[in-house]
Design a protein around this motif. Structure first.
Motif, PDB file in Angstrom:
ATOM      1  N   ALA A 341       0.829  -1.204   0.000  1.00 56.11           N
ATOM      2  CA  ALA A 341       0.000   0.000   0.000  1.00 56.11           C
ATOM      3  C   ALA A 341       0.866   1.258   0.000  1.00 56.11           C
ATOM      4  N   GLU A 342       0.457   2.218  -0.820  1.00 55.93           N
ATOM      5  CA  GLU A 342       1.247   3.435  -0.995  1.00 55.93           C
ATOM      6  C   GLU A 342       1.340   4.269   0.285  1.00 55.93           C
ATOM      7  N   ASP A 343       0.358   4.154   1.139  1.00 54.34           N
ATOM      8  CA  ASP A 343       0.366   5.010   2.333  1.00 54.34           C
ATOM      9  C   ASP A 343       1.070   4.379   3.527  1.00 54.34           C
ATOM     10  N   ARG A 344       1.586   3.176   3.375  1.00 46.96           N
ATOM     11  CA  ARG A 344       2.297   2.563   4.497  1.00 46.96           C
ATOM     12  C   ARG A 344       3.687   3.178   4.649  1.00 46.96           C
ATOM     13  N   THR A 345       4.087   3.385   5.896  1.00 44.68           N
ATOM     14  CA  THR A 345       5.382   4.030   6.136  1.00 44.68           C
ATOM     15  C   THR A 345       6.097   3.371   7.297  1.00 44.68           C
ATOM     16  N   ILE A 346       7.394   3.239   7.152  1.00 47.55           N
ATOM     17  CA  ILE A 346       8.247   2.755   8.241  1.00 47.55           C
ATOM     18  C   ILE A 346       8.996   3.908   8.904  1.00 47.55           C
ATOM     19  N   THR A 347       9.003   5.074   8.241  1.00 46.00           N
ATOM     20  CA  THR A 347       9.741   6.223   8.743  1.00 46.00           C
ATOM     21  C   THR A 347       8.849   7.314   9.307  1.00 46.00           C
ATOM     22  N   GLY A 348       7.566   7.320   8.920  1.00 45.05           N
ATOM     23  CA  GLY A 348       6.725   8.481   9.175  1.00 45.05           C
ATOM     24  C   GLY A 348       7.011   9.548   8.140  1.00 45.05           C
ATOM     25  N   PRO A 349       6.017  10.386   7.815  1.00 42.90           N
ATOM     26  CA  PRO A 349       6.214  11.378   6.748  1.00 42.90           C
ATOM     27  C   PRO A 349       7.276  12.423   7.073  1.00 42.90           C
ATOM     28  N   GLY A 350       7.399  12.838   8.330  1.00 42.46           N
ATOM     29  CA  GLY A 350       8.381  13.862   8.679  1.00 42.46           C
ATOM     30  C   GLY A 350       9.809  13.399   8.484  1.00 42.46           C
ATOM     31  N   GLN A 351      10.099  12.204   8.955  1.00 47.08           N
ATOM     32  CA  GLN A 351      11.452  11.665   8.805  1.00 47.08           C
ATOM     33  C   GLN A 351      11.750  11.362   7.338  1.00 47.08           C
ATOM     34  N   GLU A 352      10.750  10.881   6.609  1.00 43.75           N
ATOM     35  CA  GLU A 352      10.963  10.616   5.191  1.00 43.75           C
ATOM     36  C   GLU A 352      11.328  11.888   4.450  1.00 43.75           C
ATOM     37  N   GLN A 353      10.619  12.983   4.728  1.00 41.69           N
ATOM     38  CA  GLN A 353      10.910  14.243   4.054  1.00 41.69           C
ATOM     39  C   GLN A 353      12.284  14.759   4.438  1.00 41.69           C
ATOM     40  N   TRP A 354      12.644  14.622   5.718  1.00 42.34           N
ATOM     41  CA  TRP A 354      13.988  15.015   6.171  1.00 42.34           C
ATOM     42  C   TRP A 354      15.063  14.265   5.394  1.00 42.34           C
ATOM     43  N   LEU A 355      14.872  12.959   5.184  1.00 41.42           N
ATOM     44  CA  LEU A 355      15.878  12.161   4.486  1.00 41.42           C
ATOM     45  C   LEU A 355      15.943  12.539   3.008  1.00 41.42           C
ATOM     46  N   LEU A 356      14.775  12.701   2.369  1.00 38.11           N
ATOM     47  CA  LEU A 356      14.771  13.081   0.959  1.00 38.11           C
ATOM     48  C   LEU A 356      15.400  14.459   0.759  1.00 38.11           C
ATOM     49  N   ASP A 357      15.119  15.383   1.681  1.00 33.04           N
ATOM     50  CA  ASP A 357      15.763  16.695   1.615  1.00 33.04           C
ATOM     51  C   ASP A 357      17.277  16.567   1.778  1.00 33.04           C
ATOM     52  N   GLY A 358      17.694  15.677   2.677  1.00 29.92           N
ATOM     53  CA  GLY A 358      19.122  15.452   2.872  1.00 29.92           C
ATOM     54  C   GLY A 358      19.794  14.926   1.617  1.00 29.92           C
ATOM     55  N   PHE A 359      19.110  14.046   0.892  1.00 26.42           N
ATOM     56  CA  PHE A 359      19.661  13.561  -0.374  1.00 26.42           C
ATOM     57  C   PHE A 359      19.833  14.715  -1.365  1.00 26.42           C
ATOM     58  N   ARG A 360      18.824  15.568  -1.461  1.00 25.14           N
ATOM     59  CA  ARG A 360      18.872  16.657  -2.439  1.00 25.14           C
ATOM     60  C   ARG A 360      19.962  17.681  -2.116  1.00 25.14           C
ATOM     61  N   LYS A 361      20.218  17.880  -0.833  1.00 23.37           N
ATOM     62  CA  LYS A 361      21.211  18.875  -0.417  1.00 23.37           C
ATOM     63  C   LYS A 361      22.632  18.311  -0.365  1.00 23.37           C
ATOM     64  N   SER A 362      22.772  17.011  -0.470  1.00 22.13           N
ATOM     65  CA  SER A 362      24.066  16.383  -0.247  1.00 22.13           C
ATOM     66  C   SER A 362      25.082  16.754  -1.320  1.00 22.13           C
ATOM     67  N   THR A 363      26.292  17.051  -0.857  1.00 23.39           N
ATOM     68  CA  THR A 363      27.434  17.224  -1.757  1.00 23.39           C
ATOM     69  C   THR A 363      28.541  16.229  -1.413  1.00 23.39           C
ATOM     70  N   ALA A 364      28.217  15.240  -0.584  1.00 22.70           N
ATOM     71  CA  ALA A 364      29.217  14.289  -0.106  1.00 22.70           C
ATOM     72  C   ALA A 364      29.461  13.182  -1.121  1.00 22.70           C
ATOM     73  N   ARG A 365      30.610  12.565  -1.012  1.00 18.50           N
ATOM     74  CA  ARG A 365      30.904  11.409  -1.866  1.00 18.50           C
ATOM     75  C   ARG A 365      30.017  10.217  -1.499  1.00 18.50           C
ATOM     76  N   TRP A 366      29.756  10.050  -0.196  1.00 22.28           N
ATOM     77  CA  TRP A 366      29.023   8.891   0.298  1.00 22.28           C
ATOM     78  C   TRP A 366      27.868   9.354   1.182  1.00 22.28           C
ATOM     79  N   ASP A 367      26.683   8.859   0.890  1.00 16.50           N
ATOM     80  CA  ASP A 367      25.525   9.069   1.759  1.00 16.50           C
ATOM     81  C   ASP A 367      25.167   7.723   2.374  1.00 16.50           C
ATOM     82  N   ILE A 368      25.320   7.650   3.690  1.00 15.43           N
ATOM     83  CA  ILE A 368      25.226   6.385   4.415  1.00 15.43           C
ATOM     84  C   ILE A 368      24.044   6.439   5.360  1.00 15.43           C
ATOM     85  N   LEU A 369      23.150   5.471   5.238  1.00 13.58           N
ATOM     86  CA  LEU A 369      21.971   5.383   6.097  1.00 13.58           C
ATOM     87  C   LEU A 369      22.274   4.420   7.238  1.00 13.58           C
TER      88      LEU A 369
END
Length: 528
Positions: A341-369
């Motif tokens: 289901a599209e609405d299921r989440t393991i992160t919650g919407p706030g944390q998901e947006q924080w992570l996606l924003d972090g990807f977009r802003k990243s200038t690092a060689r490695w992004d490690i979760l």
């Protein structure tokens, strides 16, 4: 008052040290000396969350760590704890010092957030309460934001069930002298004695009942922190910590406990929040975390990004506090369509947006979760029209996984690597956006560490039948240990370090397999 601006008068590090501060600090130091007849540093020291200009240093005073009230046998008064940070292990070139008040309401824990230090440097620290002096710990500041260091030695571990074995893996990790340690959860386990027994029997026992109350969680943390091997690992390097489930309750999900049991404060979501608040408070008291992670009742923010210059971003995640409840129970289930289901989440919407924003802003060689549960698809049934997957891992939240993975692809993250714990086995996996499409490109990698002790010695097996029809699963091993990595501009190398046994102390460690990830080339390459 800013730590770096405190004015201190010191009289050396020998017996009778008194640090003079405005107000009552001198009296507090003298009172603490008179009231602490034995060494209060029985739980060791630690540091964590490094930044370019500082880090957190931690200790917790306990005269009797296993006291049933969770307060470590300490007097019901504030105790002044002196601290200092130096540029050398002999503590001769001191660059910061001060006094922190250890209060009963926080189980006499001490968190000192250092600022104003030099980036990319090694530092040493220690504490003093009265005439008692702690061991010396080693820590580091991260590089300046604009710098790309030549290399980072990072190790990660998870799942240390005290009853299932000895913490030799922590000792061996410390001996590797890493620059940074990630702990991905299950730092402690909640069970009472004899309720979680490994084959062959447990080799040591938990004190107290199942952890439900603040007193119980404090006592359990103290029992784990009393272990000399764990203390050595904390003293060796700064840590980045996140929890999984056992720091609170097995397989908990947001406000849903594992079981509904009134005797365990689990009969409703509101009562589980009481338990969760107790667990969170004890977790903060016992970890080297910064003030933004101070819990507010049953809520505590532990997801955060720590940047290691331009070399790597460490996105430390929380896949428990905000997730939807597991479907069809917590285990493996066949053909549960709702998991897609599209609405299921393991992160919650706030944390998901924080992570996606972090990807977009990243200038690092490695992004490690740095996260907790199995990320890649792991289907136990080879029939194409039947899937059999774990409801507790990302397979139970497939759309959530797709959004995260597609997010780093869309952001053109240079190198995405997922670090995982939880499953008590070593795995190495390629990551795709669509695991059902055999022609879908590999877009990242997952390194899964085994447990420190959970499940006992292990079988030594290096094969799992599911790998035959899950070709993205590249490696499996059933022994205890940790993962040691070296991260450079050009590659990330991961050594799977394993112990011969954990049923007795002192096992040797060896490297079972080595994988490399080349800069700009998604996927794993076996090197040994």
């Amino acid at each position: 008052m800013d730590i770096s601006r405190r004015t201190l008068i010191t009289a050396g590090l020998g017996a009778g040290l008194v640090i003079a501060l405005p107000g009552t600090a001198v009296a507090d130091q003298r009172n603490s000396e008179a009231s602490l007849p034995a060494d209060p540093f029985t739980l060791g020291i630690a540091s964590g969350d490094p930044w370019p200009d500082g880090f957190v240093i931690w200790t917790r005073l306990a005269l009797s760590p296993l006291a049933e009230d969770g307060l470590g046998g300490m007097p019901t008064r504030t105790v002044g704890v002196a601290w200092e940070v130096a540029e050398d292990p002999a503590m001769r070139r001191v660059v910061r010092r001060g006094v922190q008040q250890a209060v009963p309401a926080s189980a006499h824990s001490v968190h000192v957030e250092l600022r104003g230090l030099k980036p990319g440097r090694e530092y040493f620290y220690r504490f003093r309460a009265g005439r008692h002096i702690s061991p010396v710990g080693r820590t580091l500041t991260s590089p300046a934001w604009y710098e790309t260091p030549a290399a980072l030695a990072m190790s990660f571990a998870s799942c240390a069930q005290y009853e299932h074995g000895f913490f030799t893996a922590y000792r061996r990790l410390a001996e590797d002298q890493p620059d940074l340690v990630l702990h991905l959860g299950d730092y402690q386990y909640e069970y009472k004695k004899d309720s979680y027994v490994v084959g062959g029997g447990n080799v040591r026992d938990h004190e107290g009942p199942e952890t439900v109350t603040l007193e119980g969680y404090r006592q359990r943390h103290a029992q784990y922190k009393s272990d000399a091997d764990l203390q050595a690992a904390h003293a060796a390097a700064p840590w980045l910590v996140v929890w999984d489930d056992h720091e609170v309750d097995n397989n908990w999900a947001d406000e849903a406990p594992e079981n509904a049991d009134p005797a365990q404060l689990n009969d409703s979501a509101s009562n589980f929040r009481i338990r969760r608040a107790a667990a969170f408070k004890a977790y903060y008291e016992n970890m080297p975390l910064r003030p933004p992670s101070i819990p507010a009742g049953a809520d505590m923010k532990i997801y955060r990004t720590v940047q290691w210059g331009q070399l790597a971003n460490f996105h430390m995640m929380d896949t428990r506090q905000y997730r939807d409840d597991q479907l069809a129970g917590d285990g493996w289930r066949k053909n549960v369509g709702e998991r897609l289901a599209e609405d299921r989440t393991i992160t919650g919407p706030g944390q998901e947006q924080w992570l996606l924003d972090g990807f977009r802003k990243s200038t690092a060689r490695w992004d490690i979760l740095g996260q907790q549960v199995f990320f890649a698809e792991r289907d136990r049934n080879k029939a194409p029209d039947i899937d059999d997957v774990s409801m507790d891992g990302w397979d139970g939240y497939a759309a959530s996984r797709r959004r995260i993975t597609q997010g780093w692809v869309d952001a053109k993250v240079r190198n995405a690597v997922v670090l995982t714990g939880d499953v008590h086995r070593s795995w190495a996996n390629d990551v795709k956006v669509d695991f059902k499409d055999p022609h879908a490109p590999v877009v990242g990698s997952e390194l899964v560490c085994t447990s420190v002790t959970s499940n006992g010695n292990g079988t030594g097996s290096v094969t799992d039948p599911t790998m035959a029809w899950n070709p993205h699963l590249k490696f499996y091993n059933d022994q205890r240990g940790y993962v040691r990595t070296t991260i450079t501009r050009d590659a990330m190398t991961a050594d799977y370090r394993v112990l011969d046994y954990v049923s007795a102390p002192g096992s040797a460690v060896s490297t079972k397999a080595t994988f490399g990830i080349q800069d700009g080339v998604p996927g794993l390459q076996r090197r040994g």
